[in-house]
Scaffold this active site. Structure first.
Site, PDB file in Angstrom:
ATOM      1  N   ASP A 302       0.850  -1.180   0.000  1.00 46.72           N
ATOM      2  CA  ASP A 302       0.000   0.000   0.000  1.00 46.72           C
ATOM      3  C   ASP A 302       0.894   1.241   0.000  1.00 46.72           C
ATOM      4  O   ASP A 302       2.120   1.123   0.122  1.00 46.72           O
ATOM      5  CB  ASP A 302      -0.909  -0.023   1.236  1.00 46.72           C
ATOM      6  N   ASP A 589      -4.199  -3.023   5.728  1.00 47.93           N
ATOM      7  CA  ASP A 589      -4.535  -2.478   7.040  1.00 47.93           C
ATOM      8  C   ASP A 589      -6.028  -2.401   7.284  1.00 47.93           C
ATOM      9  O   ASP A 589      -6.465  -2.201   8.403  1.00 47.93           O
ATOM     10  CB  ASP A 589      -3.920  -1.087   7.224  1.00 47.93           C
ATOM     11  N   ASP A 593      -9.216  -6.099   3.801  1.00 48.71           N
ATOM     12  CA  ASP A 593      -7.954  -6.638   3.303  1.00 48.71           C
ATOM     13  C   ASP A 593      -7.709  -8.071   3.758  1.00 48.71           C
ATOM     14  O   ASP A 593      -6.779  -8.723   3.274  1.00 48.71           O
ATOM     15  CB  ASP A 593      -6.777  -5.767   3.782  1.00 48.71           C
TER      16      ASP A 593
END
Length: 804
Positions: A302, A589, A593
């Protein structure tokens, strides 16, 4: 009658909470029953290698070789005790590391929202829950807005269930969407989760690549030991030796080939790697994940918090009347706000207050330092409002929110009903189409948003309308909005990300940015940190091919950027890359996910900004949310795999030296006596293999660990076999036999002159034994590296091989 609004806001007092905690005890689940110490020790006595040696004990006893039998028993017991001690040490390390995980929850006490340890919860506490939180105790819902709860940890059902006011929440479940306030009804061993945990046995874990490879090695070496031992027993009989002499010969060969310390050394190497990772802010939830991370070939990361600092700051604001610019970083209330005119400032203040009212995150002062609570982006909006001199205490308490339509990754926005107004905030391209402003005003907003995104800024739009009705859902609430303005937030890249990315490329690990941000923002940040090459592609989640094979082919390159992804996109990306043979590490996070983290070979959750859902699904937790920590973990994972190979090389070298006397004896038809006896071989295995293996298992990473592609999955490859059987082993064996022959020759013995005297043979055998001991000491240093000599590595750079 349920609690009134005042009671809901107040919760318990600290005094009431302390009294109930003293009466009921902490909110902790009963610890799962572990095998007792004696049972765990007994398990070490029946592993495959131990069973092989117990068979040797039985054969020795039947052959009336009591001394040999007791010696082999000593070897088995010594290795069992060593393995048992290492297992206890690994358990203690794991318990210590797991206490590093966040374990706090938000509750109302003394009328204010506070963070307390989950273990300190008591019956009657009012929980304040939002998306991503784990429910820490059984509770009854007092108020809820769009509440969806994942019950899979208890029921196995993958679909989230809606929970309304008056419904029940169960400990161990997760809030997927919405918000809630709930009164705790049961804690600790009185929760339903505790009852299920007590009645349910743990299922067996899946077999990891390292475990499968170790089993293959154990089976192969065990079978080889039995076959070679049987062959020498047969050769002894063919040469006319009595059967009673064939037994110790066969047993000596078998024992020489069995690496008794292999399994405890592997455990030690993994535990060492886990401890070293913890020092670099990487929490390992499973020891096997240490080696798997070292095999990683593709990292999907990410942006926010991993490549950037996750320290959001509002740096610019726009309203149709003009701009405002903020000079000052951090979350403190002091900063310079530059506006074009007083009338613009009033509009900017309205924008900041609307954004703060549409948020649950806020900033607060702790020991003189302003820190974020909740979403850093929302905390930055609260800080911006404070910098304008606005009162944000009411938004901070959350009491003003009548209805919350929580942020959704597909809608990319959230909205609230607060004090007679509907307020919404989210991505500019998700909010602007819902606004009924004049086209010219919306076009100007789009131009500003595009320019900000191209500079790597995160853009939020805030809109609102009077609430003439009570909206039933988000779709009805988010209609006919009027644009309030735009906010530009800056999250600076971490200073050492570029260096970490360069290390990944040198290590043969590809990196892709998978983010929900605007493509222009993602492209700017990826280019700034050095992840994306100048001509690197930037894909959008909605445009990804539907076929997984085509998706894998599209993304299987270094420096790919994929923006505006959904959780389903992340899951497909992990699956597609794994199908192409990659060992995939995926960061995450958020609540959604979890599936992608489980699908990846290594799921990596954020420890500071991540949700409980993500941490539960992950194999590793980054306690500092830092991309460089992933790179450090890869380096340590590779070192662990190499350390296991080092021990195998070391032991196989010893095998050659121990087996060589039997080969010479057989080739000469027994005219040359055995240079080493079975008891000496047992002493070598017990005295040299175990302790040197411990040292090699804790060898620090080589400087070149990240300068070559990931190691192959085979522990016993051609390189190991050539070094052990072609170089190190023959050298040690030749020196040992030379010492044996020189000692015999010095005493006047010549081949064919019959058996040497007992004293002469004992002296020569002692010389051979001492040579092997010295050779193994030198071999321990030689096995530290296949390319660099010990004096280059540093004689004492491994403290377990000598003083540091």
């Amino acid at each position: 009658m349920g609690p009134d609004r005042d009671e809901l806001r107040r919760g318990l007092t600290q005094q009431e909470a302390r009294a109930r905690l003293a009466a009921d005890g902490p909110n902790l689940l009963p610890q799962p029953a572990r095998p007792s110490g004696p049972r765990r020790l007994a398990a070490q006595l029946v592993n495959p290698f131990a069973l092989l040696l117990w068979g040797a004990v039985v054969l020795s006893w039947l052959a009336q070789l009591a001394t040999m039998a007791f010696a082999i028993v000593a070897v088995v017991l010594a290795n069992a005790l060593f393995s048992f001690a290492q297992g206890r040490r690994a358990d203690r390390a794991a318990e210590t590391l797991h206490r590093l995980l966040p374990a706090e929850v938000a509750v109302r006490r003394d009328g204010a929202v506070q963070q307390v340890g989950a273990a300190q919860l008591v019956v009657g506490d009012v929980l304040v829950l939002e998306a991503g939180d784990r429910v820490p105790a059984d509770a009854a819902v007092l108020a809820a807005s769009g509440l969806l709860v994942d019950l899979s940890t208890l029921t196995g059902e993958g679909e989230a269930a809606a929970v309304l006011e008056g419904g029940a929440l169960l400990a161990g479940t997760f809030v997927v969407e919405g918000t809630a306030e709930a009164r705790v009804t049961a804690t600790g061993s009185r929760t339903r989760l505790a009852g299920i945990a007590t009645a349910t046995t743990l299922v067996s874990a899946h077999v990891t690549p390292l475990t499968a490879e170790l089993r293959r090695v154990v089976r192969g070496i065990g079978l080889l030991a039995l076959l070679v031992g049987a062959a020498f027993f047969g050769l002894s009989v063919v040469l006319g030796h009595p059967v009673a002499e064939g037994y110790p010969l066969a047993l000596g060969v078998t024992v020489a080939l069995v690496p008794e310390a292999l399994l405890p050394t592997v455990t030690l190497a993994l535990a060492w790697g886990a401890e070293q990772m913890a020092r670099r802010q990487v929490l390992v939830r499973s020891l096997d994940a240490v080696e798997t991370l070292g095999s990683t070939t593709f990292v999907c990361t990410d942006k926010t918090g991993t490549l950037t600092c996750n320290e959001m700051t509002v740096v610019e604001a726009w309203v149709p009347a003009g701009f405002a610019r903020v000079v000052g970083a951090g979350y403190g209330p002091a900063a310079e706000i530059r506006v074009e005119a007083p009338s613009v400032r009033l509009r900017i203040e309205a924008l900041a207050l609307s954004g703060a009212r549409c948020s649950r995150g806020y900033v607060h002062e702790v020991d003189g330092t302003w820190r974020p609570h909740g979403d850093p982006m929302e905390a930055a909006i609260d800080a911006f409002a404070r910098r304008l001199g606005l009162d944000t205490d009411t938004p901070r308490s959350g009491a003003h929110l009548d209805v919350v339509f929580a942020f959704d990754p597909h809608r990319r926005r959230m909205s609230v009903l607060a004090d007679g107004s509907v307020l919404a905030k989210g991505a500019a391209d998700a909010i602007l189409p819902l606004c009924a402003d004049p086209p010219a005003s919306l076009d100007a907003a789009r131009a500003v948003a595009l320019e900000w995104s191209a500079r790597g800024l995160r853009v939020l739009a805030v809109a609102g309308r009077p609430a003439v009705d009570h909206p039933a859902d988000a779709a009805s609430a988010e209609q006919g909005l009027r644009l309030v303005g735009l906010l530009a937030l800056h999250d600076p890249p971490r200073p050492d990300v570029a260096e970490a990315l360069a290390a990944c490329r040198l290590a043969g690990v590809r990196v892709a940015m998978i983010t929900g941000d605007h493509p222009a923002t993602a492209e700017a940040i990826a280019t700034e940190v050095g992840l994306r090459p100048p001509d690197g592609p930037v894909h959008v989640g909605a445009d990804l091919p539907a076929d997984d094979d085509a998706l894998g082919a599209l993304l299987d390159r270094d420096g790919v950027v994929v923006a505006r992804v959904t959780p389903e996109d992340k899951l497909r990306i992990a699956r597609a890359l794994r199908a192409r043979g990659h060992v995939v590490a995926m960061t995450g996070d958020g609540v959604n996910d979890g599936p992608a983290l489980r699908e990846a070979d290594i799921g990596i959750a954020m420890g500071r900004s991540g949700t409980d859902v993500a941490r539960e699904a992950a194999d590793l937790v980054l306690l500092d949310d830092h991309f460089a920590s992933i790179v450090a973990g890869i380096e340590l994972g590779r070192a662990t795999f190499v350390n296991v190979r080092r021990f195998l090389t070391y032991h196989l070298t010893d095998n050659v030296a121990e087996l060589a006397p039997f080969v010479v004896w057989g080739m000469t038809g027994g005219t040359v006596p055995l240079a080493l006896g079975v008891l000496q071989i047992l002493a070598l295995d017990l005295g040299t293999d175990t302790f040197s293996a411990v040292a090699l298992g804790a060898e620090p990473p080589a400087r070149t660990a990240l300068r070559r592609p990931p190691a192959a999955g085979r522990l016993l490859d051609r390189r190991v076999l050539v070094r052990a059987f072609g170089v190190l082993g023959p050298t040690e064996a030749a020196l040992s036999l030379l010492a044996f022959g020189v000692s015999l020759g010095a005493a006047g013995w010549r081949p064919g002159s019959g058996a040497p005297e007992a004293a002469v043979l004992a002296t020569a055998s002692g010389a051979a034994f001492a040579t092997v001991v010295l050779g193994q000491a030198a071999n321990a240093f030689a096995c530290r590296s296949a390319t660099r000599p010990p004096w280059v590595l540093g004689w004492w750079s491994n403290p377990l091989l000598g003083p540091a």
